[in-house]
Design a protein around this motif. Structure first.
Motif, PDB file in Angstrom:
ATOM      1  N   ASN A 176      -2.748  -2.263   4.611  1.00 51.25           N
ATOM      2  CA  ASN A 176      -2.900  -2.720   5.989  1.00 51.25           C
ATOM      3  C   ASN A 176      -4.344  -3.074   6.327  1.00 51.25           C
ATOM      4  O   ASN A 176      -4.657  -3.343   7.487  1.00 51.25           O
ATOM      5  CB  ASN A 176      -2.379  -1.668   6.967  1.00 51.25           C
ATOM      6  N   GLY A 177      -5.229  -3.046   5.319  1.00 51.90           N
ATOM      7  CA  GLY A 177      -6.577  -3.557   5.546  1.00 51.90           C
ATOM      8  C   GLY A 177      -7.668  -2.522   5.636  1.00 51.90           C
ATOM      9  O   GLY A 177      -8.680  -2.744   6.306  1.00 51.90           O
ATOM     10  N   LYS A 199       7.817   0.859   7.451  1.00 50.05           N
ATOM     11  CA  LYS A 199       8.024  -0.598   7.409  1.00 50.05           C
ATOM     12  C   LYS A 199       6.694  -1.333   7.553  1.00 50.05           C
ATOM     13  O   LYS A 199       6.465  -2.355   6.901  1.00 50.05           O
ATOM     14  CB  LYS A 199       8.984  -1.023   8.521  1.00 50.05           C
ATOM     15  N   ILE A 200       5.817  -0.799   8.411  1.00 49.17           N
ATOM     16  CA  ILE A 200       4.500  -1.437   8.584  1.00 49.17           C
ATOM     17  C   ILE A 200       3.697  -1.365   7.293  1.00 49.17           C
ATOM     18  O   ILE A 200       2.901  -2.252   6.995  1.00 49.17           O
ATOM     19  CB  ILE A 200       3.730  -0.764   9.745  1.00 49.17           C
ATOM     20  N   THR A 201       3.929  -0.313   6.501  1.00 52.55           N
ATOM     21  CA  THR A 201       3.104  -0.123   5.309  1.00 52.55           C
ATOM     22  C   THR A 201       3.750  -0.645   4.022  1.00 52.55           C
ATOM     23  O   THR A 201       3.151  -0.559   2.958  1.00 52.55           O
ATOM     24  CB  THR A 201       2.778   1.377   5.109  1.00 52.55           C
ATOM     25  N   THR A 202       4.989  -1.177   4.107  1.00 53.05           N
ATOM     26  CA  THR A 202       5.609  -1.726   2.889  1.00 53.05           C
ATOM     27  C   THR A 202       6.003  -3.186   3.047  1.00 53.05           C
ATOM     28  O   THR A 202       6.617  -3.766   2.156  1.00 53.05           O
ATOM     29  CB  THR A 202       6.865  -0.922   2.472  1.00 53.05           C
ATOM     30  N   HIS A 203       5.667  -3.790   4.180  1.00 53.74           N
ATOM     31  CA  HIS A 203       5.952  -5.219   4.403  1.00 53.74           C
ATOM     32  C   HIS A 203       4.641  -5.882   4.793  1.00 53.74           C
ATOM     33  O   HIS A 203       4.300  -5.965   5.965  1.00 53.74           O
ATOM     34  CB  HIS A 203       6.992  -5.370   5.509  1.00 53.74           C
ATOM     35  N   ASN A 204       3.877  -6.314   3.798  1.00 52.34           N
ATOM     36  CA  ASN A 204       2.527  -6.794   4.081  1.00 52.34           C
ATOM     37  C   ASN A 204       2.232  -8.123   3.410  1.00 52.34           C
ATOM     38  O   ASN A 204       2.648  -8.369   2.289  1.00 52.34           O
ATOM     39  CB  ASN A 204       1.490  -5.769   3.574  1.00 52.34           C
TER      40      ASN A 204
END
Lengths: 341, 210
Positions: A240-241, A90-95
């Motif tokens: 994510n940068g 979720k952290i890597t597909t909601h950016n």
């Protein structure tokens, strides 16, 4: 932490020694979770079959072509997230990373070919020793630690993210900040060939690139301000940068600038991207504050993106300074947070 | 080929299929995890755009029917209008259930505080009124007032793109395109309306001079 008559009192967010999980148990849990993850992977449909089904509907399945590698770090037990961490996928597909497109899935879809090697991060301006760091320096110059921070987006969703990195202050101390410095400015890579949002206004949402952000020197030197090079124990994915980003957990997410190429210590307040675009909606400070609404979104509550499916999200009350007030409220004494939002 | 009322049945079947297809594909992509790490915003945006697209199609029917001389097309407007309402309902249901998690007090606060939500809410209230009165029985009972009420769809057509434009952070190009399309479709009506009234008055002049 507070000191009362020589006795060290723990802040509410700190854990008791008895709460700390022994290392073997911690590692065992990780091993079990890993094994479960692999098991689930094995049980799922083969990749090619999956791709075939989804192609029918014209949806692009996220392909993680970008290679991340494991990092060596220690866990900072002051910031553990209490087990409520948002899952990796979720952290890597909601950016929000408009350089790769304005919809939430665009970054994970469009950033996989992003190249971070070679990379150059310059620290310059009002410093004694300007620095030029390459990719290896970012991961090795300062000992890495893991900190699980809450992240609150101005769009009123939030996550809990285990970052790996080092305090911004450690890097600034290496460069030696001059005494008259007042602010620190940050700049994202400008490379329209690699970042389609910088090439096309339609994709990039009308932001003036390169993306810029800034902190006061006291905010930058606060222990919470963190430069992340990793996520979940591995180097950062590009959405994510990668390879290095800022994390300022008591401010709205847009303050935490991604893929940094320049850090400039200054003697005046630098421009910041969202403030330039709409200054009545996005101030310089961007502190998480449930009492000051964005003109178009309430900030009183937030939707926490955690484990589980579509119907498992929780709406929780937003905390002042995202719950980090004990460590940062002193930075704003005497400042009217309603006009300096 | 001139479409007749015999073709109407199949025309409506096609409309149902075309209108239901995106909903099915949304369900599949959400279940397959293809709607991103947080499908909530994705679903809200998707159904909102769905309502707007259907509205644009709805507004295209009468000019198209006139241009192509296919009068039967006019009879599909009720069906397509109800699909606008269906997509708008899904949009609002997703907002209330998945985003606000049924915090009704928050909903009413937001409607009153946020102009873009107020604009959307007004548009939806009009759509409710139009949908309820779309039954033939009610239409007959209402007589001339029915048409007066249903002309409010033009207000909806202006409010919805404004709601979209106002809701985005900075990506205003897409909503701007919709505003241009709707303004185009409405102005087409104005000029078509003018032409018709001009022709009628010309005919009247001719008739009276004869």
């Amino acid at each position: 932490m507070k000191f009362t008559k020589g006795i060290r009192q723990k802040a509410p967010w700190e854990l008791k020694d008895s709460d700390v999980t022994p290392e073997e148990v911690f590692n065992d849990r990780r091993r079990i979770i890993k094994a479960m993850g692999l098991g689930a992977l094995g049980a799922s449909i083969p990749g090619s079959v999956q791709a075939g089904i989804f192609d029918l509907f014209g949806d692009k399945k996220t392909q993680s072509q970008f290679i991340t590698s494991p990092l060596t770090y220690t866990s900072n037990l002051n910031f553990t997230g209490n087990g409520a961490t948002t899952p990796f996928d979720k952290i890597t597909t909601h950016n929000n990373f408009y350089e790769f497109g304005t919809s939430k899935q665009d970054p994970s879809n469009n950033a996989q070919g992003f190249s971070v090697d070679p990379w150059t991060l310059v620290i310059e301006g009002e410093v004694e020793r300007p620095l030029t760091l390459d990719l290896d320096d970012l991961n090795q110059l300062i000992a890495l630690e893991e900190r699980t921070y809450r992240l609150r987006c101005v769009e009123a969703w939030s996550m809990v993210v285990p970052w790996v990195g080092f305090p911004l202050a450690s890097l600034l101390k290496k460069a030696g900040v001059k005494s008259h410095a007042t602010h620190v400015a940050f700049e994202t890579l400008f490379d329209p060939e690699q970042m389609p949002g910088q090439k096309s206004r339609l994709m990039g949402g009308g932001i003036h690139y390169p993306y810029v952000e800034g902190l006061t020197i006291n905010e930058a030197m606060n222990d919470l301000s963190f430069l992340a090079v990793g996520l979940y124990g591995k180097t950062l994915p590009p959405q994510n940068g990668a390879p290095i980003r800022l994390v300022v957990p008591w401010k709205y997410g847009f303050k935490s600038i991604k893929s940094i190429v320049r850090i400039r210590v200054m003697d005046k307040q630098p421009p910041t991207s969202w403030n330039q675009l709409a200054s009545h909606e996005y101030g310089f400070y961007a502190n998480v504050n449930p009492n000051v609404d964005h003109p178009r979104w309430s900030q009183a509550t937030e939707r926490r993106i955690g484990e589980g499916g579509l119907f498992s999200a929780k709406r929780i009350n937003t905390q002042m300074f995202n719950g980090y007030g004990e460590q940062v409220a002193n930075l704003y004494q005497g400042l009217d947070l309603k006009s300096n939002f | 080929m001139r479409l007749t009322s015999k073709h109407l049945f199949w025309l409506k079947v096609i409309i149902h299929l075309v209108a239901l297809w995106p909903i099915g594909s949304l369900v599949i992509s959400v279940m397959a995890g293809d709607a991103g790490g947080d499908p909530v915003q994705y679903i809200i945006h998707y159904t909102g755009i769905g309502a707007l697209n259907t509205l644009v199609i709805l507004l295209m029917i009468s000019p198209l029917a006139r241009r192509l001389k296919q009068g039967v097309l006019i009879q599909t407007r009720r069906l397509i209008g109800l699909y606008v309402f269906a997509y708008a309902s899904l949009h609002i249901l997703a907002f209330i259930s998945l985003d606000l998690l049924f915090e009704w007090s928050l909903l009413f606060q937001e409607i009153l505080k946020r102009p873009y939500i107020l604009v959307g809410a007004v548009a939806y209230l009009i759509l409710i009124a139009l949908s309820i009165t779309s039954f033939k029985v009610i239409r007959k009972k209402m007589g001339r007032r029915w048409q007066q009420l249903h002309n409010w769809v033009y207000l909806v057509a202006m409010l919805v793109p404004i709601h979209f434009y106002w809701s985005v952070k900075s990506e205003v190009i897409e909503p701007s395109i919709y505003i241009l399309i709707v303004v185009g479709l409405l102005s087409l009506r104005l000029s078509v309306g003018k032409k018709i009234s001009q022709t009628i008055s010309r005919l009247r002049l001719k008739l009276s001079s004869q």
